[in-house]
Every structure is written in C-alpha cells, then in structure tokens.
Motif scaffolding. Sequence first.
Motif, PDB file in Angstrom:
ATOM      1  N   ASP A  98     -54.380  11.263  -1.026  1.00  0.00           N
ATOM      2  CA  ASP A  98     -55.705  11.398  -1.635  1.00  0.00           C
ATOM      3  C   ASP A  98     -56.653  12.133  -0.691  1.00  0.00           C
ATOM      4  N   ALA A  99     -56.585  11.816   0.591  1.00  0.00           N
ATOM      5  CA  ALA A  99     -57.425  12.520   1.574  1.00  0.00           C
ATOM      6  C   ALA A  99     -57.054  14.005   1.611  1.00  0.00           C
ATOM      7  N   ALA A 100     -55.759  14.305   1.566  1.00  0.00           N
ATOM      8  CA  ALA A 100     -55.321  15.707   1.547  1.00  0.00           C
ATOM      9  C   ALA A 100     -55.773  16.397   0.263  1.00  0.00           C
ATOM     10  N   ALA A 101     -55.735  15.674  -0.858  1.00  0.00           N
ATOM     11  CA  ALA A 101     -56.192  16.245  -2.128  1.00  0.00           C
ATOM     12  C   ALA A 101     -57.686  16.537  -2.081  1.00  0.00           C
ATOM     13  N   MET A 102     -58.456  15.665  -1.428  1.00  0.00           N
ATOM     14  CA  MET A 102     -59.893  15.933  -1.282  1.00  0.00           C
ATOM     15  C   MET A 102     -60.138  17.217  -0.495  1.00  0.00           C
ATOM     16  N   MET A 103     -59.400  17.390   0.589  1.00  0.00           N
ATOM     17  CA  MET A 103     -59.577  18.603   1.401  1.00  0.00           C
ATOM     18  C   MET A 103     -59.122  19.842   0.628  1.00  0.00           C
ATOM     19  N   ALA A 104     -58.047  19.723  -0.146  1.00  0.00           N
ATOM     20  CA  ALA A 104     -57.593  20.842  -0.979  1.00  0.00           C
ATOM     21  C   ALA A 104     -58.633  21.165  -2.051  1.00  0.00           C
ATOM     22  N   VAL A 107     -61.380  23.198  -0.508  1.00  0.00           N
ATOM     23  CA  VAL A 107     -60.995  24.607  -0.345  1.00  0.00           C
ATOM     24  C   VAL A 107     -61.111  25.342  -1.684  1.00  0.00           C
ATOM     25  N   ILE A 108     -60.615  24.721  -2.741  1.00  0.00           N
ATOM     26  CA  ILE A 108     -60.723  25.334  -4.074  1.00  0.00           C
ATOM     27  C   ILE A 108     -62.184  25.522  -4.453  1.00  0.00           C
ATOM     28  N   GLY A 109     -62.996  24.492  -4.249  1.00  0.00           N
ATOM     29  CA  GLY A 109     -64.415  24.584  -4.583  1.00  0.00           C
ATOM     30  C   GLY A 109     -65.135  25.667  -3.809  1.00  0.00           C
ATOM     31  N   LEU A 110     -64.827  25.781  -2.514  1.00  0.00           N
ATOM     32  CA  LEU A 110     -65.479  26.807  -1.699  1.00  0.00           C
ATOM     33  C   LEU A 110     -65.017  28.214  -2.075  1.00  0.00           C
ATOM     34  N   LEU A 111     -63.760  28.350  -2.478  1.00  0.00           N
ATOM     35  CA  LEU A 111     -63.256  29.671  -2.861  1.00  0.00           C
ATOM     36  C   LEU A 111     -63.763  30.099  -4.235  1.00  0.00           C
ATOM     37  N   VAL A 112     -63.829  29.159  -5.164  1.00  0.00           N
ATOM     38  CA  VAL A 112     -64.235  29.484  -6.525  1.00  0.00           C
ATOM     39  C   VAL A 112     -65.740  29.638  -6.643  1.00  0.00           C
ATOM     40  N   LEU A 113     -66.477  28.762  -5.979  1.00  0.00           N
ATOM     41  CA  LEU A 113     -67.938  28.761  -6.079  1.00  0.00           C
ATOM     42  C   LEU A 113     -68.530  29.306  -4.779  1.00  0.00           C
TER      43      LEU A 113
END
Length: 121
Positions: A98-104, A107-113
């Motif tokens: 879950d912690a790894a999913a939060m960090m992933a 990354v997705i949020g920063l790349l998309v937005l």
Amino acid sequence: MSRAPRVAPLAALANCFAVYVIYHTLRPRLEDGLLRASLPSLLLPIAMVATVDLTPQIRFRSAKSRAMILTAMTAAAALWFEAVVPQLTNSSTGDWRDAAAMMAGLVIGLLVLRPKAAPVD
C-alpha cells in the motif's frame, strides 16, 4: 486562475471517484492481489495532487518545490497509515505494498497533472 487549468484536476478527481466506486462494486468478485488490495492507496495521492492544484491559495515557487512537498506529504501519509496506525489499533494492518502504491500514485499524479508553477510574490 483561469478555467482552463482547472479542467485537468477536476477530471482527475472525477476519474478517481469513478474508479473508486467501480472498485467497491467489483471488489467482491476480484481475486486477491495487488489490484484488490492497493487500488485505493494508488488513487489517494492522485486525488491529493488534483486537490492541491484546484486550491488557488496553494502556490509553489517551482515545479521542483511542488514535487518535493507533495512527495513529503505522501511519504508522511504512507508512514502514518501503514506503520503508525496499525500500532495504535487492532483493526488496522500495515502493508508495504500500500505504501508503494501511494508512492506510485504520486508519480502518476505528478506526471499527469503538471501545471505551470505560478510565481510567488
């Protein structure tokens, strides 16, 4: 802030909500695994990034400071939810995935937005 920069964060929030509702509808039918266990943790930082981008009072000096602050916030949330809370309650368990999913998700949020950083006075 004009209307155009708000479209992407609103769309991201709407998509996170839709995926979350669909996820909880289908969850009983999903097999055990990463998708069943960690999808909400993946969506949390994406929604957080979108919410920060929608708040006009929150401005960052640069894209680098935005990424660093959001990374620290996500790491603190992951540490809280996956390490501290399980020590405080019997009804919660920590999971490094879950912690790894939060960090992933971050990354997705920063790349998309990726809005342009507004200069701070």
